[in-house]
Design a protein around this motif. Structure first.
Motif, PDB file in Angstrom:
ATOM      1  N   UNK A 190      24.460  49.573 -43.108  1.00  0.00           N
ATOM      2  CA  UNK A 190      24.838  50.586 -44.105  1.00  0.00           C
ATOM      3  C   UNK A 190      26.055  50.130 -44.894  1.00  0.00           C
ATOM      4  N   UNK A 191      27.083  49.643 -44.189  1.00  0.00           N
ATOM      5  CA  UNK A 191      28.317  49.248 -44.877  1.00  0.00           C
ATOM      6  C   UNK A 191      28.088  48.032 -45.773  1.00  0.00           C
ATOM      7  N   UNK A 192      27.246  47.111 -45.319  1.00  0.00           N
ATOM      8  CA  UNK A 192      26.992  45.905 -46.098  1.00  0.00           C
ATOM      9  C   UNK A 192      26.062  46.184 -47.279  1.00  0.00           C
ATOM     10  N   UNK A 193      24.991  46.925 -47.018  1.00  0.00           N
ATOM     11  CA  UNK A 193      23.972  47.139 -48.048  1.00  0.00           C
ATOM     12  C   UNK A 193      24.424  48.131 -49.106  1.00  0.00           C
ATOM     13  N   UNK A 194      25.082  49.211 -48.689  1.00  0.00           N
ATOM     14  CA  UNK A 194      25.449  50.268 -49.634  1.00  0.00           C
ATOM     15  C   UNK A 194      26.903  50.185 -50.103  1.00  0.00           C
ATOM     16  N   UNK A 195      27.728  49.435 -49.381  1.00  0.00           N
ATOM     17  CA  UNK A 195      29.118  49.306 -49.779  1.00  0.00           C
ATOM     18  C   UNK A 195      29.525  47.892 -50.136  1.00  0.00           C
ATOM     19  N   UNK A 196      28.620  46.944 -49.900  1.00  0.00           N
ATOM     20  CA  UNK A 196      28.927  45.525 -50.129  1.00  0.00           C
ATOM     21  C   UNK A 196      30.246  45.146 -49.448  1.00  0.00           C
ATOM     22  N   UNK A 197      30.412  45.658 -48.240  1.00  0.00           N
ATOM     23  CA  UNK A 197      31.633  45.463 -47.461  1.00  0.00           C
ATOM     24  C   UNK A 197      31.596  44.137 -46.703  1.00  0.00           C
ATOM     25  N   UNK A 198      32.564  43.276 -46.951  1.00  0.00           N
ATOM     26  CA  UNK A 198      32.619  41.957 -46.322  1.00  0.00           C
ATOM     27  C   UNK A 198      32.841  42.040 -44.819  1.00  0.00           C
ATOM     28  N   UNK A 199      33.559  43.055 -44.376  1.00  0.00           N
ATOM     29  CA  UNK A 199      33.896  43.166 -42.965  1.00  0.00           C
ATOM     30  C   UNK A 199      33.038  44.225 -42.260  1.00  0.00           C
ATOM     31  N   UNK A 200      31.798  44.345 -42.688  1.00  0.00           N
ATOM     32  CA  UNK A 200      30.917  45.393 -42.175  1.00  0.00           C
ATOM     33  C   UNK A 200      30.710  45.305 -40.670  1.00  0.00           C
ATOM     34  N   UNK A 201      30.508  44.101 -40.146  1.00  0.00           N
ATOM     35  CA  UNK A 201      30.256  43.955 -38.711  1.00  0.00           C
ATOM     36  C   UNK A 201      31.494  44.308 -37.891  1.00  0.00           C
ATOM     37  N   UNK A 202      32.640  43.862 -38.361  1.00  0.00           N
ATOM     38  CA  UNK A 202      33.886  44.153 -37.641  1.00  0.00           C
ATOM     39  C   UNK A 202      34.142  45.653 -37.615  1.00  0.00           C
ATOM     40  N   UNK A 203      33.933  46.315 -38.736  1.00  0.00           N
ATOM     41  CA  UNK A 203      34.168  47.756 -38.814  1.00  0.00           C
ATOM     42  C   UNK A 203      33.180  48.504 -37.926  1.00  0.00           C
ATOM     43  N   UNK A 204      31.913  48.105 -37.966  1.00  0.00           N
ATOM     44  CA  UNK A 204      30.905  48.763 -37.138  1.00  0.00           C
ATOM     45  C   UNK A 204      31.222  48.610 -35.656  1.00  0.00           C
ATOM     46  N   UNK A 205      31.648  47.410 -35.265  1.00  0.00           N
ATOM     47  CA  UNK A 205      31.984  47.175 -33.856  1.00  0.00           C
ATOM     48  C   UNK A 205      33.157  48.052 -33.421  1.00  0.00           C
ATOM     49  N   UNK A 206      34.168  48.159 -34.288  1.00  0.00           N
ATOM     50  CA  UNK A 206      35.337  48.965 -33.945  1.00  0.00           C
ATOM     51  C   UNK A 206      34.978  50.446 -33.851  1.00  0.00           C
ATOM     52  N   UNK A 207      34.079  50.916 -34.719  1.00  0.00           N
ATOM     53  CA  UNK A 207      33.651  52.313 -34.655  1.00  0.00           C
ATOM     54  C   UNK A 207      32.976  52.607 -33.316  1.00  0.00           C
ATOM     55  N   UNK A 208      32.057  51.732 -32.924  1.00  0.00           N
ATOM     56  CA  UNK A 208      31.336  51.939 -31.667  1.00  0.00           C
ATOM     57  C   UNK A 208      32.291  51.915 -30.480  1.00  0.00           C
ATOM     58  N   UNK A 209      33.260  51.027 -30.504  1.00  0.00           N
ATOM     59  CA  UNK A 209      34.249  50.965 -29.424  1.00  0.00           C
ATOM     60  C   UNK A 209      35.082  52.244 -29.363  1.00  0.00           C
ATOM     61  N   UNK A 210      35.526  52.713 -30.517  1.00  0.00           N
ATOM     62  CA  UNK A 210      36.416  53.867 -30.551  1.00  0.00           C
ATOM     63  C   UNK A 210      35.721  55.182 -30.261  1.00  0.00           C
ATOM     64  N   UNK A 211      34.474  55.318 -30.666  1.00  0.00           N
ATOM     65  CA  UNK A 211      33.807  56.602 -30.470  1.00  0.00           C
ATOM     66  C   UNK A 211      33.476  56.854 -29.000  1.00  0.00           C
ATOM     67  N   UNK A 212      33.530  55.824 -28.174  1.00  0.00           N
ATOM     68  CA  UNK A 212      33.320  56.033 -26.734  1.00  0.00           C
ATOM     69  C   UNK A 212      34.431  56.885 -26.145  1.00  0.00           C
ATOM     70  N   UNK A 213      35.632  56.745 -26.704  1.00  0.00           N
ATOM     71  CA  UNK A 213      36.782  57.503 -26.206  1.00  0.00           C
ATOM     72  C   UNK A 213      36.879  58.875 -26.860  1.00  0.00           C
ATOM     73  N   UNK A 214      36.647  58.949 -28.171  1.00  0.00           N
ATOM     74  CA  UNK A 214      36.717  60.234 -28.874  1.00  0.00           C
ATOM     75  C   UNK A 214      35.924  60.124 -30.168  1.00  0.00           C
ATOM     76  N   UNK A 215      35.324  61.221 -30.608  1.00  0.00           N
ATOM     77  CA  UNK A 215      34.519  61.187 -31.826  1.00  0.00           C
ATOM     78  C   UNK A 215      35.375  60.924 -33.061  1.00  0.00           C
ATOM     79  N   UNK A 216      34.773  60.276 -34.045  1.00  0.00           N
ATOM     80  CA  UNK A 216      35.441  60.027 -35.322  1.00  0.00           C
ATOM     81  C   UNK A 216      34.889  61.067 -36.282  1.00  0.00           C
TER      82      UNK A 216
END
Length: 304
Positions: free
Chosen positions: A152-178
């Motif tokens: 989603x971040x890469x295709x719709x936002x052309x975000x260069x760091x899409x994988x890094x951001x996605x990984x951090x979201x998944x890590x953080x949401x385990x502790x508390x919802x975003x």
């Protein structure tokens, strides 16, 4: 609740759609927003003319009603991909003009409860129609896989760091919802190297754009209507589309150039002059393309 959105390229839109030497034009504003373009068009189309305004957002329709009061404008709570259904309801086969302004309204950005902007803290919603019951941006962030978020971040936002951001979201949401705009924006900023923060664009911009597009299925809706646009236009009818980023503009350019029923009137997109950008900075990224339905062609419209 008063409108503070300033529509872009108003004179160019009016010139392209309404200044035709003809009266009684029927024009569809498929993204009526606060009613700025619709008002300008309604004031120019002359006796017997009518503007049909559509919007997915009930709050924006309320603003539009105030803006166009007393003018020949009929408003519908509908997405622009529903133009065919609205014309059927009005017993109209074709119209003289169609406008699509694909930009997000400044009013929507300012309403913190809508969650479109990281400039104000609020729930991570991003639905154009908050009454639709569809998934919010918070739902996507909470339930999508790491792979899907990166896509989603890469295709719709052309975000260069899409994988890094996605990984951090998944890590953080385990502790508390975003669940809020600030929480997501802060997380994204921490993922982008500091050297990249120096530019004028906030690091969270592309991620927010991507989520908004995904939540509202914007590109699919745009593709749907572009494929059918010529069929809604009477011979010599015109369509104008204002886009604000390359994902939209590429689709519009391709669709206009490759439909044999349409003649492109803007060889290069119309952009704002310096005077307009000085008073309305959001006009800087606006691109207007205009086409005309070829005369003497079959009047049968595309499948709706």
């Amino acid at each position: 609740m008063s409108a503070r959105h300033v529509p872009v390229l108003v004179e160019a839109v009016v010139h392209g759609l309404a200044d035709r030497g003809r009266e009684g034009l029927i024009i569809v504003d498929g993204t009526v927003g606060g009613g700025g373009h619709a008002k300008a068009l309604a004031e120019r189309i002359g006796p017997g003319g009518r503007v049909i305004g559509l919007d997915r957002d009930p709050a924006m329709l309320e603003l539009a009603r105030r803006e166009v009061a007393g003018l020949p404008v009929t408003l519908f709570h509908a997405a622009y991909r529903q133009i065919g259904e609205v014309l059927d309801e009005l017993q109209l086969q074709q119209v003289d003009g169609i406008l699509l302004d694909l930009g997000l309204s400044s009013d929507q950005l300012a309403w913190s409860e809508r969650g479109f902007s990281f400039a104000v803290d609020g729930p991570l919603d991003m639905r154009f129609d908050s009454e639709s019951g569809g998934p919010t941006a918070a739902d996507l962030v909470a339930s999508s896989s790491e792979f899907e978020l990166a896509r989603i971040f890469h295709e719709y936002g052309e975000e260069r760091f899409s994988r890094r951001i996605a990984r951090r979201i998944v890590e953080n949401r385990r502790a508390s919802p975003i669940a809020t705009t600030s929480a997501l924006a802060d997380l994204v900023r921490r993922c982008v190297p500091r050297a990249k923060h120096a530019g004028a664009i906030d690091p969270a911009t592309r991620v927010f754009q991507a989520l908004r597009i995904a939540v509202n299925d914007e590109l699919a809706g745009l593709d749907f209507v572009l494929e059918r646009l010529a069929g809604f236009l009477a011979p010599e009818g015109r369509a104008a589309v204002i886009s604000f980023h390359s994902l939209e503009d590429r689709r519009v350019k391709w669709a206009f150039r490759n439909d044999p029923r349409l003649t492109v009137l803007t060889k290069k997109p119309v952009t704002a002059l310096a005077q307009e950008m000085a008073v309305n900075p959001r006009a800087r990224s606006a691109k207007l393309r205009v086409v005309e339905r070829c005369p003497n062609q079959s009047s049968s419209s595309a499948a709706r």
